[in-house]
Design a protein around this motif. Structure first.
Motif, PDB file in Angstrom:
ATOM      1  N   PRO A   1       0.812  -1.225   0.000  1.00 49.45           N
ATOM      2  CA  PRO A   1       0.000   0.000   0.000  1.00 49.45           C
ATOM      3  C   PRO A   1       0.842   1.271   0.000  1.00 49.45           C
ATOM      4  CG  PRO A   1      -0.207  -1.152   2.107  1.00 49.45           C
ATOM      5  CD  PRO A   1       0.564  -2.047   1.185  1.00 49.45           C
ATOM      6  N   LEU A   2       2.032   1.224   0.600  1.00 50.10           N
ATOM      7  CA  LEU A   2       2.893   2.409   0.603  1.00 50.10           C
ATOM      8  C   LEU A   2       3.268   2.805  -0.821  1.00 50.10           C
ATOM      9  CD1 LEU A   2       4.655   4.535   2.076  1.00 50.10           C
ATOM     10  CD2 LEU A   2       6.494   2.832   2.028  1.00 50.10           C
ATOM     11  N   PHE A   3       3.731   1.828  -1.618  1.00 47.04           N
ATOM     12  CA  PHE A   3       4.112   2.152  -2.993  1.00 47.04           C
ATOM     13  C   PHE A   3       2.904   2.521  -3.845  1.00 47.04           C
ATOM     14  CE2 PHE A   3       8.162  -0.026  -1.982  1.00 47.04           C
ATOM     15  CZ  PHE A   3       9.000   1.039  -2.315  1.00 47.04           C
ATOM     16  N   ILE A   4       1.756   1.952  -3.556  1.00 40.31           N
ATOM     17  CA  ILE A   4       0.546   2.361  -4.282  1.00 40.31           C
ATOM     18  C   ILE A   4       0.237   3.822  -3.987  1.00 40.31           C
ATOM     19  CG2 ILE A   4      -1.961   2.038  -4.428  1.00 40.31           C
ATOM     20  CD1 ILE A   4      -1.428  -0.977  -4.192  1.00 40.31           C
ATOM     21  N   LEU A   5       0.360   4.210  -2.722  1.00 37.03           N
ATOM     22  CA  LEU A   5       0.125   5.624  -2.366  1.00 37.03           C
ATOM     23  C   LEU A   5       1.146   6.548  -3.024  1.00 37.03           C
ATOM     24  CD1 LEU A   5      -0.753   5.310   1.432  1.00 37.03           C
ATOM     25  CD2 LEU A   5      -2.268   6.067  -0.413  1.00 37.03           C
ATOM     26  N   ILE A   6       2.376   6.095  -3.121  1.00 36.76           N
ATOM     27  CA  ILE A   6       3.425   6.920  -3.744  1.00 36.76           C
ATOM     28  C   ILE A   6       3.226   7.015  -5.254  1.00 36.76           C
ATOM     29  CG2 ILE A   6       5.905   7.026  -4.269  1.00 36.76           C
ATOM     30  CD1 ILE A   6       6.368   5.771  -1.448  1.00 36.76           C
ATOM     31  N   TYR A   7       2.936   5.878  -5.885  1.00 37.79           N
ATOM     32  CA  TYR A   7       2.881   5.834  -7.351  1.00 37.79           C
ATOM     33  C   TYR A   7       1.580   6.331  -7.954  1.00 37.79           C
ATOM     34  CZ  TYR A   7       7.038   2.771  -7.293  1.00 37.79           C
ATOM     35  OH  TYR A   7       8.279   2.238  -7.125  1.00 37.79           O
ATOM     36  N   THR A   8       0.470   6.230  -7.245  1.00 35.98           N
ATOM     37  CA  THR A   8      -0.822   6.593  -7.827  1.00 35.98           C
ATOM     38  C   THR A   8      -0.857   8.019  -8.354  1.00 35.98           C
ATOM     39  OG1 THR A   8      -2.008   4.925  -6.554  1.00 35.98           O
ATOM     40  CG2 THR A   8      -3.312   6.783  -7.381  1.00 35.98           C
ATOM     41  N   PRO A   9      -0.408   9.027  -7.597  1.00 33.30           N
ATOM     42  CA  PRO A   9      -0.441  10.376  -8.176  1.00 33.30           C
ATOM     43  C   PRO A   9       0.484  10.525  -9.388  1.00 33.30           C
ATOM     44  CG  PRO A   9       0.237  10.438  -5.851  1.00 33.30           C
ATOM     45  CD  PRO A   9       0.013   9.024  -6.215  1.00 33.30           C
ATOM     46  N   ILE A  10       1.576   9.772  -9.384  1.00 40.34           N
ATOM     47  CA  ILE A  10       2.503   9.829 -10.523  1.00 40.34           C
ATOM     48  C   ILE A  10       1.825   9.277 -11.771  1.00 40.34           C
ATOM     49  CG2 ILE A  10       4.698   8.928 -11.431  1.00 40.34           C
ATOM     50  CD1 ILE A  10       5.674   8.911  -8.447  1.00 40.34           C
ATOM     51  N   PHE A  11       1.186   8.101 -11.637  1.00 38.42           N
ATOM     52  CA  PHE A  11       0.500   7.509 -12.782  1.00 38.42           C
ATOM     53  C   PHE A  11      -0.681   8.361 -13.221  1.00 38.42           C
ATOM     54  CE2 PHE A  11       3.001   3.797 -11.891  1.00 38.42           C
ATOM     55  CZ  PHE A  11       3.107   3.154 -13.112  1.00 38.42           C
TER      56      PHE A  11
END
Length: 187
Positions: free
Chosen positions: A33-43
Motif C-alpha cells: 500500500p505504501l508504494f501504491i500511495l506513492i505511485y498513484t499520483p505519478i500515474f
C-alpha cells in the motif's frame, strides 16, 4: 513467497548510525500500500498529461506483465550473489515491492476501468464481480505455487515465475492489435 523470504532470508536487524532497528518480517507487507500511495499520483499525472497519446489498455497490461516479471527476476540477484542461506539486505525486498507495484498499477486500475467500459450497462456490476473473481482465482493459484518455495530453490522459483510473467507480457504484446480491434475503440 516474499513474506517467506522476508522471514527466513532477510537480515531484519538494521544498523543506522548508532541505532539498531529490528524489522518485523510482517511489516514488509505494508510496502504494497505504501508504494501504491506513492505511485498513484505519478500515474494519474502521467495518464492525464499524455491524454490521447497514452498507451492503450492492452499495451499497459503487457507492460505490467513485463514489469512484474522483472520484479521476480530482481529477487534472483541477491540469492545468486550471496547464496541461498545468507541473510540479505531488506533493500532487496523494498526494491522488489517498488518494481512489482508499478506492474500492479499498470494492470489493476486499468482492468477495472476497461471492465466497466466494455460491459453492457445492465451487466457492469456482474462484470466487476467477475474481475474480482478472476483476481481471487489468481490468489488461489498463487497459494498453491508458493508451496514450491523453499530456502535453497529461490533462484529457480523466482526465475520461473519471472520468465513466465515476461513470456505472458510478450505474448500479450503481440496480441495488442487484435485485442484493440475487438475492443472497438475502448482504450
Amino acid at each position: 513467497m516474499l513474506a517467506l523470504f522476508a522471514q527466513s532470508q532477510t537480515n531484519n536487524t538494521v544498523h543506522i548510525f548508532n541505532w539498531v532497528i529490528h524489522i518485523n518480517p510482517a511489516n514488509y507487507q505494508s510496502l504494497n500500500p505504501l508504494f501504491i500511495l506513492i505511485y498513484t499520483p505519478i500515474f494519474a499525472t502521467l495518464w492525464t498529461k499524455l491524454g490521447k497519446k497514452q498507451p492503450s489498455s492492452p499495451s499497459k497490461f503487457s507492460l505490467g506483465m513485463l514489469v512484474t516479471g522483472f520484479s521476480y527476476l530482481w529477487m534472483v540477484i541477491p540469492v545468486a550473489m550471496f547464496g541461498a542461506h545468507s541473510l540479505v539486505s531488506p533493500l532487496w525486498l523494498v526494491g522488489s515491492w517498488a518494481i512489482i507495484e508499478v506492474g500492479e498499477l499498470l494492470i489493476s486500475p486499468i482492468g477495472l476501468s476497461v471492465t466497466t467500459k466494455l460491459a453492457p450497462n445492465a451487466f457492469q456490476s456482474s462484470m466487476m464481480s467477475m474481475w474480482f473473481l478472476a483476481d481471487s482465482a489468481g490468489q488461489a493459484v498463487n497459494s498453491q505455487i508458493v508451496r514450491f518455495y523453499t530456502p535453497g530453490n529461490e533462484v529457480g522459483y523466482f526465475s520461473i515465475i519471472g520468465i513466465v510473467s515476461i513470456i505472458a507480457g510478450i505474448v500479450l504484446f503481440f496480441m495488442i492489435k487484435p485485442i484493440k480491434r475487438l475492443m472497438e475503440g475502448v482504450l
